[in-house]
Design an enzyme around this catalytic site. Sequence first.
Site, PDB file in Angstrom:
ATOM      1  N   MET A  90       0.574  -1.023  -0.007  1.00  0.00           N
ATOM      2  CA  MET A  90      -0.078  -0.062  -0.096  1.00  0.00           C
ATOM      3  C   MET A  90       0.904   1.234   0.066  1.00  0.00           C
ATOM      4  O   MET A  90       0.387   2.423   0.448  1.00  0.00           O
ATOM      5  CB  MET A  90      -0.835   0.031   1.156  1.00  0.00           C
ATOM      6  N   ARG A  91       2.136   1.330  -0.484  1.00  0.00           N
ATOM      7  CA  ARG A  91       2.889   2.445  -0.666  1.00  0.00           C
ATOM      8  C   ARG A  91       3.175   2.810  -2.061  1.00  0.00           C
ATOM      9  O   ARG A  91       3.225   1.902  -2.885  1.00  0.00           O
ATOM     10  CB  ARG A  91       4.192   2.143  -0.073  1.00  0.00           C
ATOM     11  N   LEU A  93       5.321   3.760  -4.932  1.00  0.00           N
ATOM     12  CA  LEU A  93       6.763   3.800  -5.267  1.00  0.00           C
ATOM     13  C   LEU A  93       7.442   4.789  -6.230  1.00  0.00           C
ATOM     14  O   LEU A  93       6.509   5.048  -7.204  1.00  0.00           O
ATOM     15  CB  LEU A  93       7.318   2.379  -5.741  1.00  0.00           C
ATOM     16  N   HIS A 109      -4.370  -5.963  -9.121  1.00  0.00           N
ATOM     17  CA  HIS A 109      -5.271  -4.924  -8.892  1.00  0.00           C
ATOM     18  C   HIS A 109      -6.584  -5.424  -9.185  1.00  0.00           C
ATOM     19  O   HIS A 109      -7.017  -6.001 -10.104  1.00  0.00           O
ATOM     20  CB  HIS A 109      -4.980  -3.773  -9.897  1.00  0.00           C
ATOM     21  N   GLU A 174      -8.166 -13.202  -8.240  1.00  0.00           N
ATOM     22  CA  GLU A 174      -6.849 -12.635  -8.160  1.00  0.00           C
ATOM     23  C   GLU A 174      -5.888 -13.770  -7.751  1.00  0.00           C
ATOM     24  O   GLU A 174      -4.888 -13.972  -8.532  1.00  0.00           O
ATOM     25  CB  GLU A 174      -6.750 -11.668  -6.978  1.00  0.00           C
TER      26      GLU A 174
HETATM   27  C1  GRF Z   1      -6.050  -7.161  -3.037  1.00  0.00           C
HETATM   28  O1  GRF Z   1      -7.281  -6.976  -3.367  1.00  0.00           O
HETATM   29  C2  GRF Z   1      -5.014  -6.928  -4.072  1.00  0.00           C
HETATM   30  O2  GRF Z   1      -5.865  -6.693  -5.352  1.00  0.00           O
HETATM   31  C3  GRF Z   1      -4.865  -5.475  -3.820  1.00  0.00           C
HETATM   32  O3  GRF Z   1      -4.711  -5.533  -2.356  1.00  0.00           O
HETATM   33  C4  GRF Z   1      -5.522  -6.498  -1.883  1.00  0.00           C
HETATM   34  C5  GRF Z   1      -4.558  -7.037  -1.075  1.00  0.00           C
HETATM   35  O4  GRF Z   1      -4.980  -8.286  -0.440  1.00  0.00           O
HETATM   36  N1  GRF Z   1      -3.780  -4.878  -4.554  1.00  0.00           N
HETATM   37  P1  GRF Z   1      -3.945  -9.459   0.133  1.00  0.00           P
HETATM   38  O5  GRF Z   1      -3.392  -8.654   1.379  1.00  0.00           O
HETATM   39  O6  GRF Z   1      -3.373 -10.102  -1.009  1.00  0.00           O
HETATM   40  O7  GRF Z   1      -5.164 -10.306   0.886  1.00  0.00           O
END
Ligand code: GRF
Length: 215
Positions: A90-91, A93, A109, A174
């Site tokens: 969540m940073r 870069l 994403h 994902e």
């Molecule tokens: C996921 O939804 C991913 O797509 C987004 O952040 C979330 C991370 O979830 N970039 P996790 O930590 O992998 O459970």
Amino acid sequence: MVDVAVLISGGGTNLQALIDACAQDDFPANIVKVFSNNPDVLGLERAKKAGIDTQVINHRDYESREAFDEKLHAEITACGAKLICLAGFMRILDARFVNRWKNRMLNIHPSLLPAFRGLHTQERALEAGVRFSGCTAHFVNPELDDGPIITQAAIAINPDETAEELAARVLELEHIIYPQALKLVAEGRVRVANHRVRISNAEYADQSIVNPKPE
Ligand code: GRF
């Protein structure tokens, strides 16, 4: 075998999907180290449980984004990783870091990019009334949630579902497409030309368009 560093900030379910994929005998990548900017996250426990080296680089200990990114780059290089997977990192870069890892850093994403970059993607998808949601594995560009698309998966939105329910369904996708994307890149089958990805095995690429199944 390609050595990979995974960067996390949270629960790490995508990290877990990558760990599980890498544990398969014929998988072409190996996670050498997991980095987190947050010391108290479940993702670090997942890595330790799998016997993977971990390191916390807390952004609060650095006076600037550049200083944090410089440290991160130095440590990733030192562990020998040739690819980076961002997995809920969540940073933002900086461009210098991103350019150093051009076409060697992947992200997952929870939207069908280029729609809905940024946060709260499922809330925004429901508000917009779009009929499909999904997720995208892509190379990272200096712009947020941008860069050549490697794989995507789409699901039809149920108009009665909540953003949380939709997010949970997308998260399952994902976990399928991120390891697929890493596999393709690690196998050297992904080529970037004019900001677009070409995958050398056409059959595999076709499968990855909608609801891909694991191999
Ligand atoms: C996921 O939804 C991913 O797509 C987004 O952040 C979330 C991370 O979830 N970039 P996790 O930590 O992998 O459970």
